[in-house]
Design a protein around this motif. Structure first.
Motif, PDB file in Angstrom:
ATOM      1  N   PHE A 358      20.894  59.773  40.062  1.00 24.56           N
ATOM      2  CA  PHE A 358      20.068  59.466  38.908  1.00 24.56           C
ATOM      3  C   PHE A 358      20.779  58.465  38.008  1.00 24.56           C
ATOM      4  O   PHE A 358      22.002  58.308  38.069  1.00 24.56           O
ATOM      5  CB  PHE A 358      19.753  60.740  38.116  1.00 24.56           C
ATOM      6  N   GLY A 359      19.997  57.814  37.153  1.00 22.72           N
ATOM      7  CA  GLY A 359      20.576  56.876  36.208  1.00 22.72           C
ATOM      8  C   GLY A 359      19.730  56.776  34.954  1.00 22.72           C
ATOM      9  O   GLY A 359      18.490  56.714  35.024  1.00 22.72           O
ATOM     10  N   THR A 360      20.376  56.773  33.796  1.00 23.64           N
ATOM     11  CA  THR A 360      19.657  56.631  32.520  1.00 23.64           C
ATOM     12  C   THR A 360      18.951  55.286  32.468  1.00 23.64           C
ATOM     13  O   THR A 360      19.514  54.250  32.823  1.00 23.64           O
ATOM     14  CB  THR A 360      20.625  56.756  31.342  1.00 23.64           C
ATOM     15  N   PHE A 361      17.713  55.327  32.018  1.00 25.20           N
ATOM     16  CA  PHE A 361      16.862  54.128  31.993  1.00 25.20           C
ATOM     17  C   PHE A 361      16.454  53.837  30.554  1.00 25.20           C
ATOM     18  O   PHE A 361      16.015  54.723  29.825  1.00 25.20           O
ATOM     19  CB  PHE A 361      15.618  54.362  32.855  1.00 25.20           C
ATOM     20  N   PHE A 362      16.599  52.557  30.158  1.00 22.82           N
ATOM     21  CA  PHE A 362      16.119  52.124  28.843  1.00 22.82           C
ATOM     22  C   PHE A 362      15.429  50.778  28.998  1.00 22.82           C
ATOM     23  O   PHE A 362      15.917  49.884  29.694  1.00 22.82           O
ATOM     24  CB  PHE A 362      17.252  51.992  27.831  1.00 22.82           C
ATOM     25  N   PHE A 363      14.288  50.661  28.313  1.00 25.72           N
ATOM     26  CA  PHE A 363      13.536  49.403  28.339  1.00 25.72           C
ATOM     27  C   PHE A 363      12.907  49.181  26.970  1.00 25.72           C
ATOM     28  O   PHE A 363      12.398  50.115  26.343  1.00 25.72           O
ATOM     29  CB  PHE A 363      12.443  49.448  29.410  1.00 25.72           C
ATOM     30  N   GLY A 364      12.928  47.932  26.524  1.00 24.03           N
ATOM     31  CA  GLY A 364      12.273  47.559  25.276  1.00 24.03           C
ATOM     32  C   GLY A 364      11.666  46.178  25.394  1.00 24.03           C
ATOM     33  O   GLY A 364      12.185  45.305  26.106  1.00 24.03           O
ATOM     34  N   GLU A 365      10.567  45.969  24.692  1.00 21.15           N
ATOM     35  CA  GLU A 365       9.914  44.650  24.724  1.00 21.15           C
ATOM     36  C   GLU A 365       9.154  44.420  23.429  1.00 21.15           C
ATOM     37  O   GLU A 365       8.783  45.368  22.717  1.00 21.15           O
ATOM     38  CB  GLU A 365       8.983  44.533  25.924  1.00 21.15           C
ATOM     39  N   ALA A 366       8.907  43.138  23.145  1.00 26.05           N
ATOM     40  CA  ALA A 366       8.060  42.729  22.025  1.00 26.05           C
ATOM     41  C   ALA A 366       7.094  41.677  22.544  1.00 26.05           C
ATOM     42  O   ALA A 366       7.472  40.817  23.354  1.00 26.05           O
ATOM     43  CB  ALA A 366       8.895  42.177  20.871  1.00 26.05           C
ATOM     44  N   ASP A 367       5.848  41.756  22.098  1.00 22.24           N
ATOM     45  CA  ASP A 367       4.848  40.805  22.592  1.00 22.24           C
ATOM     46  C   ASP A 367       3.929  40.379  21.462  1.00 22.24           C
ATOM     47  O   ASP A 367       3.813  41.041  20.423  1.00 22.24           O
ATOM     48  CB  ASP A 367       4.052  41.400  23.750  1.00 22.24           C
ATOM     49  N   LEU A 368       3.268  39.271  21.697  1.00 18.58           N
ATOM     50  CA  LEU A 368       2.404  38.652  20.694  1.00 18.58           C
ATOM     51  C   LEU A 368       1.161  38.130  21.386  1.00 18.58           C
ATOM     52  O   LEU A 368       1.236  37.589  22.499  1.00 18.58           O
ATOM     53  CB  LEU A 368       3.155  37.522  19.995  1.00 18.58           C
ATOM     54  N   ALA A 369       0.018  38.280  20.728  1.00 21.26           N
ATOM     55  CA  ALA A 369      -1.248  37.753  21.234  1.00 21.26           C
ATOM     56  C   ALA A 369      -1.988  37.074  20.092  1.00 21.26           C
ATOM     57  O   ALA A 369      -2.222  37.683  19.042  1.00 21.26           O
ATOM     58  CB  ALA A 369      -2.103  38.862  21.832  1.00 21.26           C
ATOM     59  N   TYR A 370      -2.341  35.798  20.301  1.00 15.84           N
ATOM     60  CA  TYR A 370      -3.109  35.042  19.308  1.00 15.84           C
ATOM     61  C   TYR A 370      -4.366  34.530  19.984  1.00 15.84           C
ATOM     62  O   TYR A 370      -4.298  33.808  20.994  1.00 15.84           O
ATOM     63  CB  TYR A 370      -2.293  33.877  18.759  1.00 15.84           C
ATOM     64  N   THR A 371      -5.525  34.925  19.464  1.00 16.36           N
ATOM     65  CA  THR A 371      -6.809  34.525  20.029  1.00 16.36           C
ATOM     66  C   THR A 371      -7.689  33.979  18.918  1.00 16.36           C
ATOM     67  O   THR A 371      -7.979  34.686  17.950  1.00 16.36           O
ATOM     68  CB  THR A 371      -7.509  35.711  20.715  1.00 16.36           C
ATOM     69  N   GLN A 372      -8.102  32.737  19.078  1.00 15.25           N
ATOM     70  CA  GLN A 372      -8.939  32.093  18.069  1.00 15.25           C
ATOM     71  C   GLN A 372      -9.953  31.205  18.782  1.00 15.25           C
ATOM     72  O   GLN A 372      -9.586  30.202  19.389  1.00 15.25           O
ATOM     73  CB  GLN A 372      -8.095  31.260  17.112  1.00 15.25           C
ATOM     74  N   ALA A 373     -11.243  31.604  18.719  1.00 12.07           N
ATOM     75  CA  ALA A 373     -12.313  30.846  19.371  1.00 12.07           C
ATOM     76  C   ALA A 373     -11.984  30.651  20.847  1.00 12.07           C
ATOM     77  O   ALA A 373     -11.878  31.612  21.599  1.00 12.07           O
ATOM     78  CB  ALA A 373     -12.544  29.524  18.650  1.00 12.07           C
ATOM     79  N   ASP A 374     -11.765  29.402  21.275  1.00 10.96           N
ATOM     80  CA  ASP A 374     -11.530  29.097  22.687  1.00 10.96           C
ATOM     81  C   ASP A 374     -10.054  28.995  23.042  1.00 10.96           C
ATOM     82  O   ASP A 374      -9.712  28.541  24.131  1.00 10.96           O
ATOM     83  CB  ASP A 374     -12.227  27.778  23.053  1.00 10.96           C
TER      84      ASP A 374
END
Length: 529
Positions: A358-374
């Motif tokens: 077994f092994g200790t697991f760590f994960f982190g992330e940051a995300d961004l979404a920009y939606t404007q018209a087309d």
């Protein structure tokens, strides 16, 4: 003539009503037509009621001249709608009986739509046959319903049937629901989900989630759920590219079996998700062999540590969403056994060098979404680490970036279109690479997806009596360019060119040699229903 018109209306509309499907729009239309007919009957009855009075007045008056019949008005005349219609009481009663029968049918349809066994049930989905040219493999073919457990960036979740079956019990925001998605050939069940022994089964189940609102702000969820990481989704009809980005395929966690809470405060821009469950991909707690007893039966150990994951999203504006997630738990490594002097000895990890199963697991992330018209922009940064999961048995560590830009437009003769450009990079070099979603072979390489140690470094190491444990893993990058066509509301056509490259010789060619790059050219037709 007015009598003829009304009879035509009744004869034309009532059978159509009887054949209408039990949908809300059809029920509303049927009810509107009934209301109009009832209004017309009421008006005609009023006219019939006044006719005897008019006849009595005519009898009482001096008969100075014979009555002259009204001249019929041609049906094509503008005055046809204003001309008098004549109905008998029997005809009016017949119309009333027919309208009452139709009202009874409408009430039955409304009751079935709201309380019947099909109430709240929806079935949606898509099929997405795909054509892929792969330069390194020297292959070119259609890809659909490919029942294969391996998961590669050129053969991931596309080219399959996707069914979303959802049942809502009641109406309103407090109604619970159960939702199941099926992918018989390229879903989680056939490519990723493992039982307690690490075996991937023949499972058409993709996700299965029960949602139970507890309050107006808090919802309880349970079942097999996708992870919270990243900006990209699994479904082809919601993607702006044909293939997934590198972070979705090889960095972000996968599906989880567990329970969770979703929370959004009244009037708040913050939304929270929490989940506690098994380690990713596991439908049951893992069991690994750690030795044998005196009778030769296995001694086992199980991963009893749950995984905790959470996500937060902040809605900055109607166009911008900023979010992030993390995951912490313990993952089970691949295990095997070897015979040493007549004793069965377990070995762990792809290289057989890990000190534990077994092994200790760590994960982190940051995300961004920009939606404007087309216009749409997406960005994501990842970091992950897993103890004992690297090729040489050390700590695996990876980090990456994904950027996407998309714009819709119209061209004469082609109609509605879209264009997408995406860049990804994933660094997985520490201790030979591995961990996360990167699956290395016994040589420390993923020759299909371009990860792990290079073929030249492995050859040099073996030439000096080593096994490649001193080699570093590859850094993998890709650029994807897509054209999207929207000929109808249900149909989307994608054409993608993708170029992948790495800093190591990790791409296996069809002639048995290794290279540092690969190219894909693909097209996909998606029909949503």
């Amino acid at each position: 003539m007015r009598k003829k018109l009304i009879c035509l209306l009744v004869a034309g509309s009532l059978p159509g009503m009887a054949m209408a499907d039990a949908t809300s729009d059809q029920i509303k239309a049927l009810q509107a037509q009934l209301n109009a007919l009832q209004k017309e009957v009421k008006q005609l009855r009023s006219e019939v009621a006044t006719k005897p009075k008019a006849n009595a007045a005519i009898v009482a008056a001096p008969a100075t001249a014979p009555a002259v019949a009204e001249t019929p008005v041609d049906i094509s005349s503008p005055d046809y709608g204003k001309s008098r219609a004549t109905l008998t009481n029997d005809q009016v009663d017949t119309m009333k009986q027919q309208i009452a029968n139709q009202q009874l049918k409408v009430d039955s349809l409304v009751d079935a739509a709201n309380t019947g066994p099909l109430a709240g049930l929806s079935v949606t989905g898509y099929i997405d046959p795909t054509y892929i040219y792969n330069r390194a493999a020297s292959s070119s073919s259609f890809l659909f319903a490919n029942h294969e457990s391996s998961y590669n960036y050129f053969n991931s979740t596309f080219g399959d049937l996707y069914l979303d079956i959802k049942k809502t019990f009641g109406v309103g925001p407090m109604a619970p629901s159960a939702e199941i998605t099926l992918m018989p050939n390229r879903g989680n069940g056939i490519t990723l989900l493992q039982n307690e022994h690490g075996n991937i089964g023949n499972n058409i189940l993709n996700t299965a989630v029960v949602t139970i609102p507890m309050t107006a702000t808090t919802t309880f969820v349970a079942g097999l759920m996708p992870s919270f990481g990243g900006y990209e989704v699994q479904q082809s009809n919601q993607m702006l590219t044909l293939t997934h980005n590198l972070l979705y395929d090889f960095s972000d966690p996968g599906s989880y079996l567990g329970v969770g809470l979703n929370y959004t405060a009244d009037g708040s821009n913050w939304a929270w998700k929490f989940m506690l469950g098994n380690e990713q991909y596991r439908t049951y707690g893992s069991v690994v062999q750690t030795g044998t007893n005196a009778l030769g039966d296995p001694i086992t150990s199980s991963n009893k540590i749950p995984t905790f994951t959470a996500r937060v999203d902040y809605t900055w504006s109607s166009a911008l969403d900023i979010g992030g997630s993390f995951n912490i738990g313990r993952q089970t490594l691949s295990a095997a056994t070897q015979n040493v002097n007549g004793n069965t000895i377990p070995v762990y990890g792809v290289g057989g060098q890990a000190s534990s199963a077994f092994g200790t697991f760590f994960f982190g992330e940051a995300d961004l979404a920009y939606t404007q018209a087309d216009v749409q922009y997406n960005a994501e940064v990842d970091y992950g680490q897993q103890q004992n999961a690297a090729f040489n048995g050390g700590q695996a560590q990876w980090y990456g970036l994904s950027l996407l830009a998309h714009r819709k437009f119209s061209l004469p003769g082609l109609g509605r279109m879209g264009m997408t450009a995406r860049y990804d990079v994933l660094v997985d070099s520490k201790n030979g690479g591995g961990g996360g979603g990167v699956a290395l072979n016994a040589n420390g390489m993923d020759t299909a997806d371009g990860f792990g140690i290079g073929a030249d470094c492995l050859a040099n190491s073996k030439g000096n009596g080593g096994l490649g444990f001193e080699c570093k893993g590859a850094t993998h990058q890709d650029v994807s360019l897509d054209l999207l066509f929207y000929p109808t509301q249900q149909v989307t056509v994608k054409v993608e060119y993708r170029h992948d490259w790495a800093n190591k010789q990790v791409f296996l060619k069809n002639d048995g040699s290794y290279g540092k790059s690969n190219d894909l050219l693909g097209t996909q037709l998606i029909y949503s229903f």
